[in-house]
Design a protein around this motif. Structure first.
Motif, short mmCIF file in Angstrom:
data_model
loop_
_atom_site.label_atom_id
_atom_site.label_comp_id
_atom_site.label_asym_id
_atom_site.label_seq_id
_atom_site.Cartn_x
_atom_site.Cartn_y
_atom_site.Cartn_z
N LEU A 141 -3.65 8.16 -4.34
CA LEU A 141 -3.13 9.47 -4.73
C LEU A 141 -3.87 10.55 -3.97
CD1 LEU A 141 -2.73 9.05 -8.60
CD2 LEU A 141 -1.08 8.54 -6.79
N SER A 142 -3.13 11.36 -3.24
CA SER A 142 -3.74 12.43 -2.46
C SER A 142 -2.67 13.46 -2.13
CB SER A 142 -4.35 11.90 -1.17
OG SER A 142 -4.83 12.96 -0.36
N ASP A 143 -3.03 14.74 -2.17
CA ASP A 143 -2.08 15.80 -1.84
C ASP A 143 -2.06 16.12 -0.35
OD1 ASP A 143 -1.14 16.12 -4.42
OD2 ASP A 143 -2.67 17.57 -4.95
N ARG A 144 -2.91 15.49 0.43
CA ARG A 144 -2.83 15.69 1.87
C ARG A 144 -1.68 14.84 2.42
NH1 ARG A 144 -4.77 11.60 5.00
NH2 ARG A 144 -5.93 9.95 3.93
N THR A 145 -1.20 15.18 3.60
CA THR A 145 -0.11 14.44 4.22
C THR A 145 -0.66 13.17 4.86
OG1 THR A 145 1.15 16.46 4.64
CG2 THR A 145 1.75 14.51 5.91
N ILE A 146 -0.25 12.04 4.35
CA ILE A 146 -0.73 10.75 4.84
C ILE A 146 0.08 10.34 6.07
CG2 ILE A 146 -0.83 8.28 4.30
CD1 ILE A 146 -1.37 9.09 1.39
N ASP A 147 -0.60 9.87 7.10
CA ASP A 147 0.07 9.31 8.28
C ASP A 147 0.20 7.81 8.06
OD1 ASP A 147 0.59 8.12 10.85
OD2 ASP A 147 -0.03 10.00 11.79
N LEU A 148 1.40 7.37 7.72
CA LEU A 148 1.61 5.96 7.38
C LEU A 148 1.21 5.03 8.52
CD1 LEU A 148 3.48 7.45 5.26
CD2 LEU A 148 4.87 5.40 5.28
N ARG B 51 0.84 -1.20 0.00
CA ARG B 51 0.00 0.00 0.00
C ARG B 51 0.87 1.24 0.00
NH1 ARG B 51 -4.55 2.07 4.29
NH2 ARG B 51 -5.74 3.30 2.79
N ILE B 52 0.70 2.07 -1.04
CA ILE B 52 1.56 3.24 -1.26
C ILE B 52 0.69 4.50 -1.37
CG2 ILE B 52 3.29 4.29 -2.77
CD1 ILE B 52 3.89 1.50 -3.83
N GLY B 53 1.13 5.57 -0.72
CA GLY B 53 0.51 6.87 -0.88
C GLY B 53 1.43 7.79 -1.67
N ALA B 54 0.87 8.60 -2.55
CA ALA B 54 1.69 9.51 -3.37
C ALA B 54 0.89 10.76 -3.71
CB ALA B 54 2.14 8.81 -4.66
N PRO B 55 1.58 11.89 -3.96
CA PRO B 55 0.88 13.11 -4.38
C PRO B 55 0.19 12.90 -5.72
CG PRO B 55 3.15 13.59 -3.72
CD PRO B 55 3.04 12.10 -3.83
N GLN B 56 -0.92 13.61 -5.91
CA GLN B 56 -1.76 13.43 -7.09
C GLN B 56 -0.99 13.64 -8.40
OE1 GLN B 56 -5.20 12.75 -6.97
NE2 GLN B 56 -5.28 12.60 -9.20
N ASP B 57 -0.40 14.81 -8.59
CA ASP B 57 0.25 15.11 -9.87
C ASP B 57 1.47 14.22 -10.10
OD1 ASP B 57 -1.42 17.29 -10.76
OD2 ASP B 57 -0.56 18.47 -9.15
N PHE B 58 2.29 14.07 -9.08
CA PHE B 58 3.48 13.24 -9.24
C PHE B 58 3.08 11.79 -9.50
CE2 PHE B 58 7.31 10.98 -7.91
CZ PHE B 58 8.29 11.73 -8.53
N GLY B 59 2.03 11.35 -8.84
CA GLY B 59 1.56 9.99 -9.04
C GLY B 59 1.07 9.74 -10.44
N VAL B 60 0.32 10.70 -10.99
CA VAL B 60 -0.24 10.53 -12.34
C VAL B 60 0.84 10.66 -13.40
CG1 VAL B 60 -1.79 11.57 -14.05
CG2 VAL B 60 -2.57 11.27 -11.68
N GLU B 61 1.68 11.69 -13.28
CA GLU B 61 2.59 12.02 -14.38
C GLU B 61 3.94 11.29 -14.32
OE1 GLU B 61 2.80 16.01 -15.57
OE2 GLU B 61 0.70 16.44 -15.12
N GLN B 62 4.41 10.98 -13.11
CA GLN B 62 5.74 10.39 -13.01
C GLN B 62 5.74 8.94 -12.54
OE1 GLN B 62 8.10 12.10 -14.32
NE2 GLN B 62 6.88 13.97 -14.52
N LEU B 63 4.79 8.58 -11.67
CA LEU B 63 4.78 7.22 -11.14
C LEU B 63 3.95 6.26 -11.98
CD1 LEU B 63 4.46 7.99 -7.32
CD2 LEU B 63 6.51 7.29 -8.56
N ALA B 64 2.81 6.73 -12.49
CA ALA B 64 1.93 5.83 -13.23
C ALA B 64 2.63 5.08 -14.36
CB ALA B 64 0.72 6.61 -13.77
N GLU C 72 -2.71 5.17 9.24
CA GLU C 72 -3.60 4.79 8.15
C GLU C 72 -3.21 3.48 7.46
OE1 GLU C 72 -4.87 8.13 5.62
OE2 GLU C 72 -3.71 9.42 6.95
N GLY C 73 -2.17 2.83 7.96
CA GLY C 73 -1.85 1.50 7.47
C GLY C 73 -1.17 1.44 6.12
N PHE C 74 -0.38 2.47 5.78
CA PHE C 74 0.37 2.46 4.53
C PHE C 74 1.74 1.82 4.77
CE2 PHE C 74 -2.81 5.51 3.44
CZ PHE C 74 -2.95 5.43 2.06
#
Length: 305
Positions: free
Chosen positions: A127-134, A95-108, A137-139
């Protein structure tokens, strides 16, 4: 009585067809095999097996118990395999969390390559631009673009990020081209609404000069790709990460402003994970994969041949 071992022994007896054959499967002596099955029957208060000199057969209750034991033991094997207790293989859900734009354009574009190399790992990407608490939230890990990582996390740098002020050629033709960051206050500005600094920007020149300016935002957007699209459409000046705007600059859709100036925000793409000790193989595999993929950031201009 070790209940789990007794269940494993009982299943081995049934599947092999006899107490003697179960000795080879379990590695125990025949008396030990027989004793464990008898203790299991005493614990349950039922007979599981009909025993004759010629053969063994399941009772009705034994048939039900055998089926459920098989299901339970297989489930335990699945869990052990997923968390890596049974093997050093990289497997299970990641389970991975990543910023929206970076996730779509660079990671996808990278996920297909990773899954081809690691077919036993199942990706679960948020994908979310909020700060995820790993931890909360179980990431398993996260990709974060920041100056510093979470102090509770291990932060592995992947690539530097440069913030670039830019505008479309049509916009600059209509409004003129600012020659220093101080002039930004006189131009419509497209702001990223999640930026901590708001409308205040600090700039530094390579020769040491500094500049602070409050921009005149005409629109706030919580998505970098939308900021880029509006800048390309001539709606204002934007300051966005290089991984979002470099391709548009290379194509001529946007023009980089303020040569020699930087925003002073030393951003870095990090991969974050909770601990260095007992790091699951699936997390190690993803970390090493990302480090390799971003040795040369894919959004950076290629040198002329």
């Amino acid at each position: 009585m070790d209940k789990l071992q007794a269940m494993e022994t009982f299943v081995a007896v049934v599947e092999s067809g006899s107490f003697v054959a179960a000795v080879d499967v379990t590695g125990q002596s025949k008396p030990a095999v027989s004793r464990q099955v008898s203790e299991l029957e005493q614990f349950l208060g039922i007979r599981l097996l009909h025993r004759t000199t010629r053969r063994l057969s399941l009772t009705d209750e034994g048939r039900v118990y055998f089926t459920r034991c098989k299901e339970l033991l297989e489930s335990i094997q699945d869990v052990e395999s997923e968390v890596g207790l049974n093997s050093d293989q990289a497997c299970g859900r990641l389970r991975i969390g990543a910023p929206q734009d970076f996730g779509v354009e660079q990671l996808a574009p990278l996920w297909g390559k990773f899954t081809e190399q690691n077919p036993l790992i199942t990706l679960n990407i948020t994908l979310s631009d909020r700060t995820i608490d790993l931890l909360e939230e179980g990431f398993d890990m996260a990709i974060r673009i920041s100056t510093l990582g979470d102090s509770r996390m291990v932060a592995r740098p992947l690539a530097p990020v440069r913030m670039i002020a830019c505008a479309s050629p049509a916009f600059l033709e209509r409004h003129g081209t600012p020659v220093s960051p101080a002039e930004l206050r006189d131009f419509p500005f497209i702001s990223y609404s999640y930026r901590n600094g708001g409308d205040e920007w600090h700039f530094k020149h390579v020769h040491g000069d500094t500049c602070q300016v409050r921009v005149r935002s005409t629109v706030y957007v919580n998505n970098g790709a939308t900021c880029r699209a509006m800048a390309i459409a001539g709606q204002g000046i934007a300051i966005q990460p290089d991984f979002i705007v470099n391709a548009a600059i290379q194509s001529g859709e946007l023009v980089e402003l303020f040569e020699g100036w930087s925003t002073g925000e030393q951003l870095v793409v990090h991969t974050l994970y909770p601990t260095r000790t007992h790091l699951p193989p699936k997390v190690q595999r993803m970390r090493d994969f990302l480090v390799e993929q971003f040795k040369v950031p894919p959004w950076c201009p290629k040198p002329a041949v």
